[in-house]
Design a protein around this motif. Structure first.
Motif, mmCIF file in Angstrom:
data_model
loop_
_atom_site.group_PDB
_atom_site.id
_atom_site.type_symbol
_atom_site.label_atom_id
_atom_site.label_comp_id
_atom_site.label_asym_id
_atom_site.label_seq_id
_atom_site.Cartn_x
_atom_site.Cartn_y
_atom_site.Cartn_z
ATOM 1 N N HIS A 11 2.149 4.013 -1.455
ATOM 2 C CA HIS A 11 1.822 4.709 -2.700
ATOM 3 C C HIS A 11 3.022 5.368 -3.329
ATOM 4 O O HIS A 11 3.064 5.566 -4.534
ATOM 5 C CB HIS A 11 0.718 5.760 -2.423
ATOM 6 C CG HIS A 11 -0.601 5.099 -2.179
ATOM 7 N ND1 HIS A 11 -1.696 5.253 -3.014
ATOM 8 C CD2 HIS A 11 -1.017 4.255 -1.205
ATOM 9 C CE1 HIS A 11 -2.710 4.555 -2.553
ATOM 10 N NE2 HIS A 11 -2.315 3.939 -1.442
ATOM 11 N N SER A 29 -4.677 -5.369 -5.129
ATOM 12 C CA SER A 29 -5.367 -5.528 -3.846
ATOM 13 C C SER A 29 -5.615 -6.992 -3.509
ATOM 14 O O SER A 29 -5.828 -7.343 -2.358
ATOM 15 C CB SER A 29 -6.700 -4.778 -3.900
ATOM 16 O OG SER A 29 -7.485 -5.339 -4.928
ATOM 17 N N TRP A 66 -0.560 2.227 -8.357
ATOM 18 C CA TRP A 66 -1.764 2.746 -7.688
ATOM 19 C C TRP A 66 -2.505 3.773 -8.536
ATOM 20 O O TRP A 66 -3.684 4.031 -8.328
ATOM 21 C CB TRP A 66 -1.385 3.338 -6.319
ATOM 22 C CG TRP A 66 -1.104 2.241 -5.317
ATOM 23 C CD1 TRP A 66 0.098 1.858 -4.874
ATOM 24 C CD2 TRP A 66 -2.083 1.430 -4.695
ATOM 25 N NE1 TRP A 66 -0.016 0.807 -3.994
ATOM 26 C CE2 TRP A 66 -1.366 0.517 -3.870
ATOM 27 C CE3 TRP A 66 -3.496 1.335 -4.749
ATOM 28 C CZ2 TRP A 66 -1.995 -0.451 -3.092
ATOM 29 C CZ3 TRP A 66 -4.108 0.375 -3.950
ATOM 30 C CH2 TRP A 66 -3.358 -0.522 -3.156
ATOM 31 N N GLN A 67 -1.749 4.342 -9.493
ATOM 32 C CA GLN A 67 -2.436 5.297 -10.369
ATOM 33 C C GLN A 67 -3.259 4.603 -11.447
ATOM 34 O O GLN A 67 -4.127 5.173 -12.047
ATOM 35 C CB GLN A 67 -1.413 6.224 -11.009
ATOM 36 C CG GLN A 67 -0.841 7.223 -10.019
ATOM 37 C CD GLN A 67 0.335 7.976 -10.586
ATOM 38 O OE1 GLN A 67 0.649 7.847 -11.773
ATOM 39 N NE2 GLN A 67 0.959 8.787 -9.753
ATOM 40 N N SER A 105 -5.975 2.036 -12.382
ATOM 41 C CA SER A 105 -7.073 1.410 -11.653
ATOM 42 C C SER A 105 -7.085 -0.104 -11.816
ATOM 43 O O SER A 105 -7.373 -0.860 -10.898
ATOM 44 C CB SER A 105 -8.413 1.984 -12.119
ATOM 45 O OG SER A 105 -8.517 1.752 -13.528
ATOM 46 N N THR A 114 0.833 -1.219 0.000
ATOM 47 C CA THR A 114 0.000 0.000 0.000
ATOM 48 C C THR A 114 0.863 1.262 0.000
ATOM 49 O O THR A 114 0.362 2.368 0.120
ATOM 50 C CB THR A 114 -0.904 0.005 1.235
ATOM 51 O OG1 THR A 114 -0.086 -0.052 2.400
ATOM 52 C CG2 THR A 114 -1.843 -1.204 1.223
ATOM 53 N N GLN A 153 -4.385 -1.430 -9.813
ATOM 54 C CA GLN A 153 -4.705 -1.206 -8.402
ATOM 55 C C GLN A 153 -5.643 -2.283 -7.893
ATOM 56 O O GLN A 153 -5.437 -2.832 -6.802
ATOM 57 C CB GLN A 153 -5.349 0.177 -8.266
ATOM 58 C CG GLN A 153 -5.652 0.558 -6.849
ATOM 59 C CD GLN A 153 -6.365 1.914 -6.793
ATOM 60 O OE1 GLN A 153 -6.424 2.658 -7.774
ATOM 61 N NE2 GLN A 153 -6.913 2.218 -5.641
#
Lengths: 833, 394
Positions: free
Chosen positions: B358, B375, B365-366, B368, B356, B371
Motif C-alpha cells: 500500500h 486485484s 489502492w486509494q 476503488s 499489495t 483497486q
C-alpha cells in the motif's frame, strides 16, 4: 577462364620473365629453365589438378632449407661479389619454385610477384645489356596486368570469405536464452561473375604501361647524378668495363662481359694550317689517330706490360725540331694542333689515374702553360697527375698530314733503338710444352706465304697483308662483347682460332703478335681515333668511346717507300723556318739540327689498324639486325649506362634552363622575324605553301580523330540496344500473334496502336462462333506485351507456356473452317423464290 | 585541443603502397650512392605505376553513384538483406569498386559493423546491384550509412575513398516466440475472474456466424471442410459468441545498478514475450490492446488490435530500454486510468513484485476502481521460470 586461372598463368609468366632477365644477364639459362619447370608443374599439378600441394609448414621447411644452402654459398663467397650475386639470384629463384607448388592464397601470389621483382632488381645491379631495357618493358606490362588481376582476385577472395561479426553481449554461463547471444554477423553475397567481367582489363594495363614508359625516362634523366655515371659497384666487381683510354691493354677479364662505350668528353682538338692560318681541311675525319702511349711491350697471357721500371726522362723539348721536320718532310703539310683536355676526376670512386696526353705524331713546337713534357724513350707526351685535375691546353705542330690525310709512316724519334728494346718489340710468349700461340703463328705464316715471292721479304707488304687479313677478310668481326671460348687458351690464340670476334684491343694485340711472329718489331699503341667534328669551328670533340688501340710496326729505312723518303732541302728549310715560327707564335729559338746528317739511317714506324669498321658489316638482313642491335647498344650505353653529371648538364639541364632564358627567346624571335621578312636567307627553306598544307593536315587529323571518337562512342552506346537479345526473346509472342492474325487477314494499320488493333480484332473474333471463346486473347496478350516491352516485366516459364498455349489455340481456331449456315427449308426457298 | 576532422573524400597510400615506396626509396638510395643508372631506371619504372595508380583511382570514382535498399524493419533473428546499387555515369569502366556500409546500433551499446560489397567491374552507364546479408540478433534501432566507396585498382598502391551520405534506419523488432496453451487458459481464467465458467455443451461455442481463415490455436473441429477444399486453404466456422479479450499488457523493465547479462536477459525475455502477445492479439483483431512499459521511462501505446497497432507497438518494444528507477507505480496508475474495467491486465516484470504494497502503490489502492482492477492483474515474473509456462522463446 576463371579469374584465378588467369591470375595463375599471369603470375607464372611474370616469374618466368623475371628469372629470364636475371638469367640472361648471367648468361645462365638454368635459372629461367628452373622457373619454367616449377611454374608449369605448379600450374598443372598443384593449381589445375590439385594432386600435389605443399602446406604452409612443409613449404616453410623447404624454404628454410633452401635459404640455409644459399646462405652457405654466400658465406663461402663473401669476398667474391659475383658469386654473392649468383647465390642471391639462386636463392630468389629456388624460393619462388617452392611457392609454385604451395597451396595458393593471395599471399602466395604476392610473394611470388615480390620474389620476381627482387630478381629484376638484382638484374638491374649487374646488368649491362640493352636487352635488359627491352625485357624490363615487357616485364612491366606483364606485371601491371598480373597485379591488376591479383587485386581483383584478392578483393573477391576477401569479400567471399570475410564476415563482419560482433558480439552484442557476452553469454553468461547459465543463460536461459542462448539465442539472444548470437553474434551480429553480416556477410557479402558475392555473385559469381562470368569471365567476361574481366573483358577490357587490358585497357588500364596498356594505359598504365604507356604512361610508365613516359614517366620512367623523365625520372631517369632528371634524377641528379652525383658523379660520373659509370657504375662503380659493377666496375669494382669487374662486371662492367668501358671503352676508355688506358695505357693498359688487357684481354683478360670476365668470360662473358660487354665492353661499354663511355661518352665522357676527353678533349677538343683544333687543326689550323700553318701557312694559311685557316682551319686545316681534313678529308678523312674518321681516321685521325691521336697517339697516346705504347709503353707496354711485353705480352703474356692476354696482358701487355712493361718490364722496365725506368722513370720517364722528361724533356721540355720537341721530339724533332721544325727545321728538321721541314727537311725530312718537305712535301708534308704543316698543321698546328691545339688541344684542350678536360680535367680528370682525381678523387672519389671514379678516380682516374693517367699522365698521358695526346698528340698527332710527329710533332714539334710544343707549347703549353702547364707542365707538359715529352718522354723521348717511351714516345709519349705526359703531364704529371697532380696537374690533371685542371683543364690543360697545349698546342703543337705536326708534319703528319699530307693533302688532308694523316700519313701512316713517320720517322722514329731516336736515331737508333737499343737492342733490348728491339728484343722486346719482337718478344713472344713462351709456354711450357706447346706453343701458346701456335694457331696464331700458323695463320700469320699462311697469310705471308700467300704473298707473291718478291713481297715475302718486304716488311711493309707483310704487315699490310696481315692487317688486311684481320680487317678485310670477313673472318673476324668487331664486337664489344668479350667472350672466350676456352679459358685455358691464350686470349689472342682463342680469338684467332675460336671466337674470331672482339674489339680493337683484340685486333691490335693479334696483329702485333702476328707481326712479331714474322720477325717484324711491333707494338700496340693506345690513343683515340676519330671524333665528333664541328664543321663551323673545325674542331674535333673526342670522347672516351673514341678510345682505340692500333699497332706500330718498325720498318727498316731500306724498306720505306720512296714517297716517304726524306729529301733534304736546306734552302727551302731556311726560308721557311723564321716566318713559320712567327706565324705560329712559337717561342724559343730554332735549335741546330743534330740529326740532319743522320736522317737517312733512321727507321720508320708504320701505323697499322686491323680493327674492322662497324659500318663494314655486309648488308644482309642479319647484319642489319645486328647493326640495329649495335645501335641500341650504343644508345643504351650512351644515354642509359653512360648518363653522368656532365651529360645530364649538357643535354638536360642546360637546354631546359635555356627555355627560361629571355635573351635566347628574343634571339629566336628576331630570327623568326628575319625569316618572315625575308631578310635572312638562311631561313629560305620555310615554305608558306608547305605550312598551309601542314596546318590543314593537322586540322584534318584533329577533326578526323574527334569525329572517329564520337562515332565510336555513339556506336558503343547504341550497341547494347541493337543486340539486346533479351528484349527480342521476351516479346516474341506478340510478333507471333501478329503473324497468326495476318494469316487470317487481320493486318494492323500503321496508324493503329497495338491495343487498338487488339480490340478491333477481338470484336471480329467475338462474332465468329469458332473464335468467340478466344476473342479476349489478342487483348490479353497485347496487355502483356505492353508490360514486357515498356514495364520491364519479365515472363516466367509458366507464363511463357501459357502464352504459347493460347497462341496455339488461337491459331487452330482461326484455321478451322467456318461452319456452313443451316440449310434452308423448301418453304423458305419457295417464299424467297 | 580539438582533433582535425578527417576529410571524407581522400586519396591515401595503402599499406602495400608504403611498402612499395620503401622499396623505391631503397632502390633510389642504392642507385645514387652506388652510381647505378639502371637502378634509377628501375626507380622510374616503379614511379610510373604509382603515379598511374593515383590517377586511375582518382578518376574511377568520380562518376560512381551509389544507393542502398534496405528494409525499414525486420524481426530480430531474421535474415537482413541490404542491396547496394552502383551506377557508373562516367565514360570509362571502373574496376574493383568496393562499397562499405556502416551499421550502428543506435538504441543500445553502439555496436558498429562495416559490411561491404564489391563491384569487380562497372561498365559505363551500367547499374549493378550487390547485397550483404546477415542475422541481427538484438532488437533496437540501427542506423545505416554513410556509404564509403573505395577503389585501389589497378595495383593496390593508392586508395581513393569517396563518402556518400546515404543514410537509412532499420528497426529491429523483438524476437517473436510462441505462446503456449497455458497462456490462453490462464488468460481465460483471468477474464472470467470469479464468475463461473459456463461450459458450452456440444461441439461449438455459440451460433454459426460466418467463415474465416484458420488461425493458430483454432480447433480442428471448427474447420469447414467443404469450403477449405474449394478455397484450397483451411477455413473455420466463426460463431456469434466470440470472446473479445481486451488486454492491457504492462512491462516492468527494471534492472539493478551494475546489472549483469542475466538481468538483461530477463529484460529481453519480457520484451520478447510482450512482442509475441501483441503480435498474436493484433493478428486476431477485434479487441483493444494497451501496451505499457516502465523502464528508463514510462510509455504507453494503445488502440484496437490491428496491423497498424502492431507496427506501433513493435516499434515501441524495439526501442524500449530497461531502467534502474522504479517507474512501475506510475505506469500502473497511468494504465489503469486508460483501460476499461473488463480489460484483462497482465504485468510482466523483471523482478518479483508485491502489488499489495500500500505504501508503494498508495495512489492506486486509494482509488476503488483501480483497486478492483489491480486485484485481477496477472503477474508474470520474467526472472523466474514462470514465463516459460506461457511462452516459448525461439
Amino acid at each position: 577462364m576463371k579469374l584465378e586461372r588467369r591470375l595463375q598463368i599471369a603470375v607464372a609468366i611474370l616469374a618466368i620473365c623475371g628469372s629470364l632477365i636475371l638469367g640472361w644477364e648471367k648468361y645462365d639459362l638454368r635459372l629461367p629453365l628452373l622457373t619454367v619447370v616449377a611454374a608449369t608443374v605448379g600450374f598443372v599439378l598443384t593449381d589445375l589438378k590439385g594432386w600435389f600441394q605443399l602446406g604452409s609448414g612443409a613449404a616453410g621447411l623447404v624454404g628454410l632449407t633452401v635459404t640455409a644452402l644459399a646462405l652457405r654459398d654466400v658465406y663461402r663467397n663473401i669476398d667474391d661479389k659475383q658469386a654473392l650475386f649468383l647465390a642471391l639470384s639462386n636463392l630468389l629463384v629456388y624460393l619462388q619454385a617452392v611457392l609454385f607448388v604451395r597451396q595458393k592464397a593471395p599471399r602466395v601470389y604476392g610473394m611470388i610477384a615480390l620474389l620476381s621483382f627482387l630478381q629484376v632488381a638484382v638484374s638491374a645491379v649487374i646488368s649491362l645489356s640493352p636487352l635488359f631495357g627491352g625485357l624490363m618493358v615487357l616485364y612491366m606490362f606483364i606485371a601491371v596486368y598480373a597485379l591488376s588481376l591479383f587485386l581483383i582476385y584478392r578483393e573477391e577472395y576477401e569479400q567471399a570469405r570475410f564476415k563482419w561479426q560482433r558480439n552484442v553481449a557476452p553469454q553468461p554461463p547459465n543463460a536461459r536464452w542462448p539465442l539472444l547471444y548470437q553474434p551480429l554477423v553480416l556477410q557479402g553475397r558475392q555473385k559469381r561473375h562470368a569471365a567476361s567481367r574481366l573483358r577490357g582489363l587490358w585497357g588500364p594495363t596498356m594505359r598504365t604501361g604507356l604512361i610508365t614508359l613516359l614517366v620512367a625516362p623523365l625520372v631517369f634523366v632528371t634524377v641528379p647524378r652525383t658523379s660520373s655515371s659509370r657504375d662503380s659497384w659493377s666496375a669494382g666487381t669487374g662486371l662492367q668495363s668501358t671503352i676508355a683510354f688506358t695505357e693498359d691493354v688487357s684481354l683478360v677479364g670476365d668470360e662473358f662481359t660487354q665492353v661499354l662505350q663511355d661518352p665522357e668528353k676527353v678533349f677538343v682538338a683544333r687543326f689550323r694550317d700553318v701557312r694559311t692560318a685557316q682551319n686545316y681541311p681534313i678529308l678523312d675525319r674518321d681516321n685521325i689517330y691521336f697517339r697516346g702511349s705504347s709503353r707496354r711491350l711485353i705480352y703474356r697471357n692476354g696482358e701487355w706490360y712493361s718490364d722496365s721500371d725506368r722513370l720517364p726522362q722528361l724533356e721540355h723539348a720537341d721530339p724533332i725540331s721544325p727545321f728538321e721536320a721541314a727537311q725530312v718532310s718537305p712535301t708534308n703539310d704543316l698543321v698546328a694542333v691545339g688541344i684542350e683536355i678536360e680535367p680528370l676526376p682525381t678523387h672519389g670512386p671514379l678516380r682516374k689515374v693517367s699522365d698521358v696526353l695526346f698528340a698527332i705524331y710527329p710533332f714539334f713546337g710544343l707549347e703549353s702553360q702547364t707542365h707538359v713534357y715529352f718522354d723521348p724513350f717511351e714516345e709519349r707526351l705526359i703531364c704529371p697527375e697532380v696537374f690533371r685535375s685542371e683543364r690543360i691546353t697545349y698546342q703543337h705542330v705536326t708534319t703528319g698530314f699530307r693533302s688532308g690525310q694523316q700519313l701512316p709512316l713517320r720517322w722514329t724519334t731516336r736515331t737508333e733503338l737499343p737492342p733490348d728494346e728491339i728484343r722486346d718489340l719482337l718478344s713472344l710468349p713462351e709456354g711450357f710444352g706447346e706453343d701458346p700461340l701456335r694457331g696464331l703463328k700458323a695463320v700469320a705464316a699462311e697469310v705471308v706465304a700467300a704473298l707473291p715471292e718478291e713481297e715475302r721479304n718486304d716488311p711493309i707488304a707483310k704487315a699490310r697483308a696481315l692487317e688486311s687479313h684481320l680487317r678485310d677478310s670477313g673472318i673476324y668481326s668487331y664486337s664489344l662483347s668479350r667472350r672466350r671460348s676456352k679459358s685455358d687458351l691464350d686470349p689472342a690464340e682463342d680469338f684467332v682460332v675460336n671466337t674470331k670476334s672482339g674489339h680493337c684491343e683484340y685486333f691490335a694485340t693479334v696483329l702485333a703478335l702476328m707481326l712479331r711472329s714474322q720477325g717484324i718489331p711491333a707494338r700496340v699503341v693506345t690513343g683515340y681515333k676519330g671524333g665528333e667534328w664541328d664543321f663551323e669551328t673545325g674542331s674535333c670533340l673526342i670522347r672516351q668511346w673514341h678510345a682505340h688501340a692500333w699497332v706500330e710496326a718498325l720498318i727498316p729505312p731500306e724498306y720505306v717507300p720512296p714517297e716517304f723518303q726524306p729529301r733534304p732541302d736546306r734552302a727551302w728549310a731556311t726560308s721557311f723556318s723564321r716566318r713559320t715560327r712567327r706565324a705560329l707564335g712559337l717561342s724559343g729559338r730554332l735549335r741546330s739540327n743534330r740529326w740532319v746528317e743522320n736522317y737517312g739511317v733512321r727507321s720508320a714506324w708504320l701505323r697499322l689498324d686491323a680493327t674492322p669498321g662497324r659500318a663494314d658489316l655486309t648488308a644482309t638482313t642479319w647484319s642489319q639486325v645486328q647493326h640495329i642491335g649495335d645501335m641500341a647498344e650504343v644508345l643504351w650505353s650512351q644515354y642509359v649506362l653512360g648518363m653522368n653529371p656532365q651529360t645530364q648538364r649538357e643535354r638536360i639541364y642546360t637546354p631546359f634552363a635555356e627555355l627560361f632564358d629571355a635573351h635566347a627567346w628574343n634571339m629566336w624571335w628576331h630570327d623568326v622575324k628575319a625569316s618572315l621578312s625575308g631578310a635572312d636567307s638562311s631561313y629560305r627553306w620555310i615554305s608558306w605553301q608547305a605550312g598551309v598544307v601542314a596546318f590543314g593536315a593537322q586540322l584534318l587529323l584533329l577533326f578526323g580523330y574527334r569525329g572517329l571518337r564520337s562515332w565510336l562512342r555513339r556506336k558503343r552506346t547504341r550497341a547494347p540496344e541493337s543486340t539486346s537479345t533479351t528484349s527480342l526473346s521476351e516479346i516474341y509472342f506478340y510478333r507471333r500473334l501478329e503473324q497468326i492474325l495476318a494469316e487470317a487477314d487481320f493486318h494492323r494499320r500503321r496508324t493503329q496502336t497495338q491495343r487498338e488493333f487488339a480490340l478491333a480484332v477481338g470484336a471480329d473474333l467475338a462474332e465468329r462462333p469458332t473464335t468467340a471463346a478466344l476473342a479476349s486473347v489478342p487483348r490479353r496478350l497485347t496487355e502483356l506485351f505492353y508490360r514486357v516491352r515498356f514495364g520491364c516485366h519479365s515472363l516466367s516459364e509458366s507464363e511463357h507456356a501459357a502464352i504459347d498455349q493460347q497462341l496455339d489455340a488461337l491459331q487452330r481456331a482461326l484455321n478451322e473452317p467456318e461452319p456452313m449456315p443451316p440449310a434452308q427449308q423448301p418453304e423458305e426457298l419457295a417464299a424467297s423464290g | 585541443m580539438s582533433r582535425r576532422p578527417r576529410r571524407q573524400n581522400r586519396t591515401t597510400i595503402t599499406l602495400e603502397g608504403w611498402y612499395f615506396l620503401g622499396i623505391m626509396g631503397f632502390i633510389l638510395a642504392g642507385a645514387l650512392l652506388r652510381h647505378m643508372n639502371l637502378l634509377i631506371l628501375l626507380f622510374g619504372l616503379m614511379l610510373g605505376p604509382m603515379y598511374v595508380n593515383w590517377r586511375i583511382v582518382a578518376h574511377s570514382l568520380r562518376k560512381i553513384r551509389v544507393s542502398r535498399s534496405a528494409p525499414s524493419s525486420i524481426v530480430a533473428g531474421e535474415k537482413l538483406v541490404v542491396d547496394i546499387k552502383a551506377t557508373n555515369e562516367g565514360k570509362r569502366t571502373s574496376w574493383a569498386v568496393r562499397v562499405d556500409d556502416k551499421l550502428t546500433s543506435v538504441s543500445f551499446n553502439g555496436v558498429t559493423l562495416r559490411p561491404g560489397v564489391l563491384f569487380s567491374r562497372i561498365s559505363p552507364d551500367e547499374t549493378l546491384s550487390e547485397a550483404y546479408e546477415g542475422i541481427v540478433p538484438a532488437r533496437g534501432r540501427y542506423a545505416l550509412g554513410p556509404l564509403k566507396v573505395t577503389t585501389r585498382f589497378p595495383l593496390g598502391l593508392v586508395r581513393r575513398t569517396v563518402v556518400h551520405q546515404v543514410n537509412d534506419e532499420i528497426i529491429v523488432y523483438p524476437r517473436i516466440g510462441q505462446l503456449t496453451p497455458a497462456w490462453k487458459e490462464r488468460l481465460q481464467s483471468t477474464y472470467h475472474g470469479s464468475r463461473p465458467v459456463k461450459r458450452q455443451q456440444g461441439l461449438m461455442e455459440g451460433d454459426f456466424h460466418a467463415l474465416r481463415d484458420y488461425r493458430h490455436g483454432d480447433s480442428q473441429r471448427w474447420i469447414h471442410w467443404r469450403t477449405t477444399a474449394r478455397r484450397g486453404m483451411p477455413m473455420v466456422r466463426q460463431f456469434e459468441r466470440q470472446r473479445h479479450h481486451d488486454l492491457a499488457l504492462l512491462l516492468n523493465l527494471w534492472v539493478p545498478e551494475g546489472y549483469t547479462s542475466a538481468d538483461l536477459e530477463c529484460v529481453e525475455l519480457a520484451v520478447s514475450f510482450a512482442a509475441t502477445v501483441v503480435s498474436d492479439m493484433c493478428q486476431r483483431g477485434q479487441s483493444q490492446l494497451l501496451l505499457g512499459t516502465a523502464g528508463a521511462g514510462v510509455a504507453i501505446t494503445r488502440g484496437p488490435a490491428s496491423r497498424g497497432l502492431l507496427t506501433e507497438a513493435m516499434e515501441h518494444l524495439a526501442a524500449v530500454s530497461a531502467g534502474t528507477g522504479d517507474n512501475l507505480a506510475r505506469l500502473l496508475s497511468d494504465a489503469l486510468e486508460q483501460v476499461p474495467p473488463h480489460c484483462d491486465l497482465v504485468l510482466v516484470s523483471t523482478r518479483g513484485i508485491d502489488l499489495t504494497d500500500h505504501e508503494r502503490y498508495g495512489d492506486i489502492w486509494q482509488d476503488s476502481r483501480k483497486q478492483s482492477m489491480l486485484s485481477k492483474v496477472l503477474l508474470i515474473d520474467a526472472s523466474g521460470p514462470e514465463i516459460f509456462r506461457y511462452y516459448q522463446a525461439t
